[in-house]
Design a protein around this motif. Sequence first.
Motif, PDB file in Angstrom:
ATOM      1  N   GLY A  37      36.208  38.455  43.598  1.00  0.00           N
ATOM      2  CA  GLY A  37      35.391  39.589  44.021  1.00  0.00           C
ATOM      3  C   GLY A  37      36.057  40.524  45.004  1.00  0.00           C
ATOM      4  N   PRO A  40      38.110  44.126  43.457  1.00  0.00           N
ATOM      5  CA  PRO A  40      37.267  45.291  43.137  1.00  0.00           C
ATOM      6  C   PRO A  40      36.575  45.863  44.365  1.00  0.00           C
ATOM      7  N   TYR A  83      32.385  47.863  39.702  1.00  0.00           N
ATOM      8  CA  TYR A  83      31.244  46.943  39.695  1.00  0.00           C
ATOM      9  C   TYR A  83      31.166  46.211  38.356  1.00  0.00           C
ATOM     10  N   GLY A  86      33.859  43.649  38.182  1.00  0.00           N
ATOM     11  CA  GLY A  86      33.553  42.528  39.059  1.00  0.00           C
ATOM     12  C   GLY A  86      32.542  41.574  38.450  1.00  0.00           C
ATOM     13  N   TYR A 109      40.920  38.475  33.977  1.00  0.00           N
ATOM     14  CA  TYR A 109      41.039  39.931  33.970  1.00  0.00           C
ATOM     15  C   TYR A 109      41.197  40.518  32.571  1.00  0.00           C
ATOM     16  N   ALA A 227      32.338  41.319  48.442  1.00  0.00           N
ATOM     17  CA  ALA A 227      32.675  40.247  47.509  1.00  0.00           C
ATOM     18  C   ALA A 227      31.618  39.148  47.538  1.00  0.00           C
ATOM     19  N   ASN A 230      28.216  40.830  45.948  1.00  0.00           N
ATOM     20  CA  ASN A 230      28.414  41.051  44.512  1.00  0.00           C
ATOM     21  C   ASN A 230      28.672  39.739  43.785  1.00  0.00           C
TER      22      ASN A 230
END
Length: 261
Positions: A37, A40, A83, A86, A109, A227, A230
């Motif tokens: 997290g 991003p 966002y 993430g 990723y 982080a 989110n």
Amino acid sequence: MSISQTAEKPMPFGTGRVVSDSFSLFFRHILKVLLLGMPPALIGLLASGILVSWHHAFGQAETRNVLLMPGFYIDFVLDMGLYGIGVALLVQLTYDVKEGGSRSLIAYYGPALATAFPNLILTMLATLAFALGLIALIVPGLWLSAALSLIAPAVVIERAGFSALSRSFRLTKGYRWPIVAVVTVLGIVGIVLLQVVHFVFDLLGGFGGPDPWRLGISVIVLALLGAITNGLFGVGIALIYARLREIKEGTQVRDLILVFD
């Protein structure tokens, strides 16, 4: 008659269980959540400071009309994209953890970036719909937030592309208020954490300042906080998605995780 009514009765969502599982999974794997997290959140914070202002990035009162600044709109699009990425990262991590699997953090990723464009467009549409719903009345905004909450999982797990919008509506149908309850609890925790951090920094003189070291500490602390909040939200969304797939389609986590192989 009674058999038919029983058959038509929807399965319980299990709001309390989803909330408790979200916190449990988050805290048991907090290091991985934060490592996924932080990038991003950090990029988004730096972009806000550079493109708009550090006051804007730190959530402080603006002395300028940011709506007249081109950088504000670039920053908004970038924030939506980050966002979505993430959440996509955390959705994958959540499924791996629930299935007992393990991959390198870099491996998450690939799917997240591969689905970044539809995720960005749909996240922007969902944010606009949510804002309009809140302007009209609070209830429509909450309803829309629940109806559109599963866009990112549908994009990254199912590779649904732009049809993830309708997919989210179908999956959440009949369970939108329990979803609101879960998201509200997670959101309250995030708001409390944010307020505590702001209170502590206000006692120390506030975020930012003329000194580069103070600016750097402020950026790192707020990125870490982003982080955390989110991360908790992303884990919750993943578990909501998994629960609804289980209820409506009988799909288990072990079946969903195969899409990453």
